[in-house]
Every structure is written in structure tokens, then in C-alpha cells.
Scaffold this motif. Sequence first.
Motif, PDB file in Angstrom:
ATOM      1  N   CYS A 122       7.015   0.988   2.275  1.00 50.87           N
ATOM      2  CA  CYS A 122       5.327   1.061   2.200  1.00 50.87           C
ATOM      3  C   CYS A 122       4.971  -0.121   2.928  1.00 50.87           C
ATOM      4  N   CYS A 123       3.688  -0.294   3.195  1.00 49.64           N
ATOM      5  CA  CYS A 123       3.000  -1.172   4.116  1.00 49.64           C
ATOM      6  C   CYS A 123       2.852  -2.454   3.055  1.00 49.64           C
ATOM      7  N   GLU A 124       3.421  -3.696   3.434  1.00 49.94           N
ATOM      8  CA  GLU A 124       3.568  -4.618   2.468  1.00 49.94           C
ATOM      9  C   GLU A 124       3.086  -5.791   2.921  1.00 49.94           C
ATOM     10  N   SER A 158       0.866  -1.057  -0.062  1.00 46.84           N
ATOM     11  CA  SER A 158      -0.038   0.033  -0.087  1.00 46.84           C
ATOM     12  C   SER A 158       0.740   1.299  -0.075  1.00 46.84           C
ATOM     13  N   SER A 193      -1.816   0.956   7.236  1.00 45.50           N
ATOM     14  CA  SER A 193      -1.757   2.033   6.479  1.00 45.50           C
ATOM     15  C   SER A 193      -2.128   3.477   6.840  1.00 45.50           C
ATOM     16  N   GLY A 252      -2.567   7.774  -1.195  1.00 48.18           N
ATOM     17  CA  GLY A 252      -3.560   7.887  -2.477  1.00 48.18           C
ATOM     18  C   GLY A 252      -2.993   9.122  -3.055  1.00 48.18           C
ATOM     19  N   LYS A 296      -4.702  -3.662  -8.713  1.00 45.51           N
ATOM     20  CA  LYS A 296      -5.188  -3.333  -7.589  1.00 45.51           C
ATOM     21  C   LYS A 296      -6.045  -4.198  -6.675  1.00 45.51           C
ATOM     22  N   VAL A 352      -3.912  -4.471   6.127  1.00 40.74           N
ATOM     23  CA  VAL A 352      -3.448  -3.476   5.283  1.00 40.74           C
ATOM     24  C   VAL A 352      -3.859  -1.912   5.700  1.00 40.74           C
ATOM     25  N   PHE A 353      -5.337  -1.753   5.928  1.00 43.58           N
ATOM     26  CA  PHE A 353      -6.059  -0.803   6.054  1.00 43.58           C
ATOM     27  C   PHE A 353      -5.670  -0.103   7.506  1.00 43.58           C
ATOM     28  N   PHE A 408      -5.016   5.703   0.296  1.00 45.70           N
ATOM     29  CA  PHE A 408      -4.124   4.858   0.308  1.00 45.70           C
ATOM     30  C   PHE A 408      -4.566   3.987  -0.853  1.00 45.70           C
ATOM     31  N   GLN A 409      -3.565   3.493  -1.555  1.00 42.82           N
ATOM     32  CA  GLN A 409      -3.885   2.485  -2.645  1.00 42.82           C
ATOM     33  C   GLN A 409      -3.104   1.266  -2.343  1.00 42.82           C
ATOM     34  N   ALA A 410      -3.948  -0.030  -2.312  1.00 39.50           N
ATOM     35  CA  ALA A 410      -3.384  -1.316  -2.137  1.00 39.50           C
ATOM     36  C   ALA A 410      -3.334  -1.868  -3.470  1.00 39.50           C
TER      37      ALA A 410
END
Length: 391
Positions: free
Chosen positions: A383-385, A8, A305, A11, A36, A301-302, A315-317
Motif C-alpha cells: 500500500c502507499c505508505e 493508503s 495513490s 476505498g 483516518k 499520498v494523493f 482511496f482511504q488514507a
Amino acid sequence: MSEFWLISAPGDKENLQALERMNTVTSKSNLSYNTKFAIPDFKVGTLDSLVGLSDELGKLDTFAESLIKKMAQSVVEVMEDAEGKVQENLLANGVDLTSFVTHFEWDMAKYPAKQPLVGVVDTLAKQLAQIETDLKSRTAAYNTLKTNLENLEKKSMGNLFTRTLSDIVSKEDFVLDSEYLITLLVIVPKPSYAQWQKTYESLSDMVVPRSTKLIAEDKEGGLFTVTLFRKVIDDFKTKAKENKFTVREFYYDETEIEREREEMTRLLSDKKQQYGPLLRWLKVNFSEAFIAWIHIKALRVFVESVLRYGLPVNFQAVLLQPHKKSATKRLREVLNSVFRHLDEVAAASVLDVGLWPRTRCGLQSGPPLHVGDTVTKRHSPDCCETYISQT
């Protein structure tokens, strides 16, 4: 083995452009296929609640992973005679696990995004806990039945010295209900068959002439009957041993033999009856557990993030599928390069990403799971991964 990485990034315009650059580079270099990964907007709540949920989700993630491993192993054990068909029974929502992950959509009906995050997590936790409870009770009953059946089957295995004889002998092989006579069973090595036939009548007094009969054989020898008077049993056994003939202790009990046979028939029938329902339950609930696990991953992830990038939620995952195992190092270098602007210090120190604290990125490192398609977590300084693997 296939791998999937779930990342993520913020955004805003700059980072969306960075994602486009990442897609371009990974595509041209044939490093990964990217799609996405849609995550709904949840009610964020307070910062304290997010921090608490971060810890709780980490524990729930580990629990779900362990449960899925157990369920997959149970499918393997139940399908012992059809191991080649195991994978087709490890599905999620009717599709293979890779397809489910790559086409993941949040289940609004089962886990409403409008309710507080705590409620969503609680629903997932209760669902997995119930599956684990049912798994324990169902597999325990089946395994007990399977063990009892295996123990009975083992009695029919081995050589003539150790195996049960109840399925070999018959009533006609014995002199029964005689006050004076008794029939013994003697194991004779194959090379000594001729010697046995010549000498058994003279091994002791009062041996009934022509009373021997070969009733079973294995690789080492044969099982012979011999009838004699009861009062010379001990003398006959001694002489037989001296000649390397072994008297096998056995008492013909028709009632006990019939009981063993009925028990075997019953266990086989019970196993067959339980097999279908148990396998169906495992298939359905493996799917449910795996689906719940991917929802937990989306929640992680949410939450991570938001903790990493702050409010408002933006944000965009993205799901990355490395094309080759050897490409993962290069793919990580691309991520570090493309998202260098997110954390200059982190990008400059990529030799030990495991040292970065959770407040930097949130997702901690963990090994890949080696049952079916799985999801485990990794740590990236940029980045969050999340790391997903399939075997």
C-alpha cells in the motif's frame, strides 16, 4: 522517539474491510493507534502531469525537510541560553507537531483544492523558497553579530599571557606622557612572588624603587606593574626573562580601550534587540514550513495513490502510530498480511521492499529526520505508505 506511518489503500468494500481488520489486529496486539487521515479530492489532470508532479513533489519534499532542519537548528542556536525551552518554540499552528499531524486538516483557504494540482504545488514551492531566502538573510545578519561579539568576548578569556588587558588595567596604573619614564607590565608565576618583590629593583639600573603593584591574578600567576627609565627597557626585559618573569607587551591607549568597551556594549545591545524579532520570525515560519511540509505529504499520498490505484479517485488514507519502536517489524508484517490481495508478488517478497519500483507503490524509501517531529517517506509493497518520526 515516536513514529507515525501514513498509509493508503483503495476505498472499495474489500479494502475498507481490510482496513477494519488492520485496525482490529493492531489494536488487540497493542501495535499502533490508528486514525483516518483526510485528504481532499483534487483535480487530477492528465496521467503525464501526475507523473511529473510525482517527481516534483519528491524534490519539494526533500527541500522542505532540509529547510525545517535548518530552521530547527537556528532556533537551537538562537536560544543558546535556554535550550530547555527549544521544543516549546517548535510548534505548528500553535500545537505540538505530533498533535498537528494526528489532527491534520487541509487548509482550503491557503491551498484551495479546487485549483489544479500544479497550482497548489507551485504555491507551496514559492512559499518555502521565500522562507529559505528570508532565513538566510536573517540568520546571516544575526550570526555575523554573534561572531563579532564572541570574538570580543574571547579576548577577555584565557590566561594573562593571551587575554586582553584593557578591562583589567586603569589609567592610574601607568606613568603616562613622560619623556623619560615608562610603566611595564610583568607576569610573575605565583611561586615567584617573593622573589619578584626582592629582585625587581635590581634587575636593571634605573628602576624606580617601590614602583611595583599587583593588579590582576589568574591560576598561574599575577600581573605586576613596574616603572623604569625608557633607556633600560631592553636590559630589563632580558634580565626579567632570565629570572622567568615575562614582560607583557602592552601600550595603554585610553581611546582604544574606550572604543573596545563601546563596541562590546553596542554588540550586546544589538544582539538583544535582534534576538526577540528573530526568534519570533523563526517560530512563525517554522510553523509555516512544517504545515506546508505536511500538505506536501498529503499531496504525495494523493498523487501516488492515483498512480497506483487508478481512476476514479477512491482511496482511504490512515495514520498509524506504532506504540513501540520494537513493534514496527510486527506492524509491517500485519500490513503485508492484511493487504496481501493488493499485490501477491509483493507480499510474498518482503525481505527487500526497497527493490519495488515507484509504479508499484510510489513512495520511495528515506531515513527518518531527527529534529522535532518530522515526516519522511518509506516504501511498502502492499500500500502507499509514508513514514513519520518524532524525536
